[in-house]
Scaffold this active site. Structure first.
Site, PDB file in Angstrom:
ATOM      1  N   ASP A  40       6.672   1.662   6.489  1.00  0.00           N
ATOM      2  CA  ASP A  40       5.299   1.154   6.364  1.00  0.00           C
ATOM      3  C   ASP A  40       4.528   1.936   5.310  1.00  0.00           C
ATOM      4  OD1 ASP A  40       2.960  -0.252   6.806  1.00  0.00           O
ATOM      5  OD2 ASP A  40       2.419   0.910   8.590  1.00  0.00           O
ATOM      6  N   ASP A  54      -0.649   4.254   0.729  1.00  0.00           N
ATOM      7  CA  ASP A  54      -1.221   5.208   1.678  1.00  0.00           C
ATOM      8  C   ASP A  54      -0.509   5.101   3.024  1.00  0.00           C
ATOM      9  OD1 ASP A  54      -2.485   2.634   2.007  1.00  0.00           O
ATOM     10  OD2 ASP A  54      -3.971   3.584   3.311  1.00  0.00           O
ATOM     11  N   GLU A  75      -5.088   0.806   2.716  1.00  0.00           N
ATOM     12  CA  GLU A  75      -4.782  -0.172   3.756  1.00  0.00           C
ATOM     13  C   GLU A  75      -4.870   0.446   5.139  1.00  0.00           C
ATOM     14  OE1 GLU A  75      -2.484  -2.863   6.403  1.00  0.00           O
ATOM     15  OE2 GLU A  75      -2.195  -0.724   6.033  1.00  0.00           O
ATOM     16  N   GLU A  76      -4.443   1.699   5.266  1.00  0.00           N
ATOM     17  CA  GLU A  76      -4.459   2.373   6.559  1.00  0.00           C
ATOM     18  C   GLU A  76      -5.833   2.963   6.889  1.00  0.00           C
ATOM     19  OE1 GLU A  76      -2.116   1.934   8.431  1.00  0.00           O
ATOM     20  OE2 GLU A  76      -0.185   1.953   7.397  1.00  0.00           O
ATOM     21  N   HIS A  96       0.836  -1.206   0.000  1.00  0.00           N
ATOM     22  CA  HIS A  96       0.000   0.000   0.000  1.00  0.00           C
ATOM     23  C   HIS A  96       0.866   1.250   0.000  1.00  0.00           C
ATOM     24  CE1 HIS A  96       0.626   0.882   4.380  1.00  0.00           C
ATOM     25  NE2 HIS A  96       0.724  -0.426   4.466  1.00  0.00           N
TER      26      HIS A  96
END
Length: 384
Positions: free
Chosen positions: A109, A79, A143-144, A77
């Protein structure tokens, strides 16, 4: 040659470029589009897959190189979580490098992980210009966030298009303190419940004229938490039920409230399903508080990928680069791997996660290069 050694496969350059895209959920901030441009130049067939409407519209990307088997997919991801109120020593979207460390939101991340996979593909293609199978990327911008218009929707599209891979590697930061420590081969499921018990308001001096919902709420919570759900299984630690909130909203000391609520979360292993646990909660609640409102959301079931050939190939690649034999693990929170597991075997391996979601999130350039080497070795083992 020196430039290649300094930045193998362009991993540092791409990681910096992606960090400089302020892709805070749900805003793409150029992250998906920048990655699409890089992949198209490498020969990937790229499909942009925005899902949702208005402000909830989520950018996603699927890219594939080749059409043969085996089909290996890398998922991740672009985001990131917000910068937050904490003070940063470095521009969170500047991609600054100091003393061999790359700083910025998403560094570990997981924009660094995405950059490492793309760089690994470059290095692999330099060595094997005509790979036997095909390589793809599933990249989401959700995803977040709520994760409703991201990986789930892309997987549905992939299935309709006949694009489901034979194996998927998710580049989440799996290592607690150093590279080569942990490969995730499963995750626990997650269930959230919100219980509201209704009663009758009244004066505390006349309890017979009221119905105190707090007492019944405490009784049902006591039964739910009285005994462990299990003692764990072969690959999973024991399931855990945690009460996260008890809310009454009563500002008076002499009033029995009309209602009382509680929230709880269960992280459950492969001995349970979300539906079974939901049924158990409803049964216990009904025993103590008939008519109570129970709302349950299952955000993911537990899953396990048996440590067969692809996982062992990844393990061997990690050992070859780091000298460590990584532990196979199923702990921690949830990830988009919970959705991918419904379609194909999946494992997770990425960077060191000590700084993720923190101020001054960062990754060492040495770790970025090691991860690139690990992914390159994995490709060579799986695709040859």
């Amino acid at each position: 040659m020196a430039a290649m050694e300094q930045d193998p496969g362009g991993v540092v350059t791409l990681a910096r470029d992606l960090i400089r895209c302020p892709s805070v959920t749900p805003d793409d901030g150029c992250g998906i589009t920048a990655l699409a441009t890089v992949l198209e130049r490498m020969g990937f067939s790229v499909t942009l897959l925005p899902f949702g409407e208005g402000a909830a519209r989520t950018p996603n990307l699927f890219a594939r190189l080749g059409t043969g088997q085996p089909h290996l997919c890398f998922a991740g991801h672009t985001d990131v979580v917000p910068v937050g109120d904490a003070d940063w020593s470095h521009d969170p979207f500047g991609g600054e490098i100091h003393d061999g460390v790359l700083f910025g939101r998403g560094a570990c991340d997981m924009k660094g992980g995405i950059a490492a996979f793309v760089a690994a593909v470059r290095l692999y293609l330099n060595k094997f210009p005509q790979p036997r199978g095909s390589i793809s990327l599933l990249i989401t911008g959700d995803e977040e966030g709520p994760a409703t218009n991201g990986t789930v929707r892309v997987l549905e599209w992939m299935e309709k298009q006949g694009q489901i891979p034979d194996f998927c590697l998710v580049g989440e930061p799996t290592n607690p303190a150093g590279m080569g420590e942990v490969i995730k081969i499963g995750r626990r499921g997650s269930l959230n419940a919100h219980i509201t018990v209704n009663g009758t308001q009244g004066h505390v001096a006349y309890p017979h004229r009221a119905d105190n919902p707090v007492h019944r709420l405490l009784a049902l919570l006591g039964e739910l938490t009285a005994a462990p759900l299990d003692t764990g299984s072969e690959w999973f630690e024991p399931s855990s039920l945690q009460v996260t909130s008890i809310d009454v909203g009563n500002t008076a000391t002499n009033v029995i409230p009309a209602r009382a609520g509680a929230r709880l979360n269960i992280r459950f292993n492969d001995l349970h399903t979300g539906a079974d646990l939901a049924g158990w909660i409803r049964t216990v609640v009904a025993r103590h508080a008939p008519g109570a409102d129970v709302r349950i959301v299952i955000s993911g079931e537990s899953f396990l990928t048996e440590p067969h050939a692809p996982v062992e190939a990844l393990r061997a690649a990690v050992r070859a680069v780091t000298g460590h034999v990584p532990r196979l693990d199923t702990g921690g929170g949830t990830s988009d791997a919970r959705f991918i597991s419904r379609y194909c075997p999946v494992a997770e391996f990425g960077l060191v996660g000590t700084s993720m979601h923190k101020a001054d999130e960062h990754v060492s350039l040495a770790d970025l290069k090691q991860l690139t080497a690990i992914y390159t070795g994995f490709l060579e083992k799986v695709m040859r």
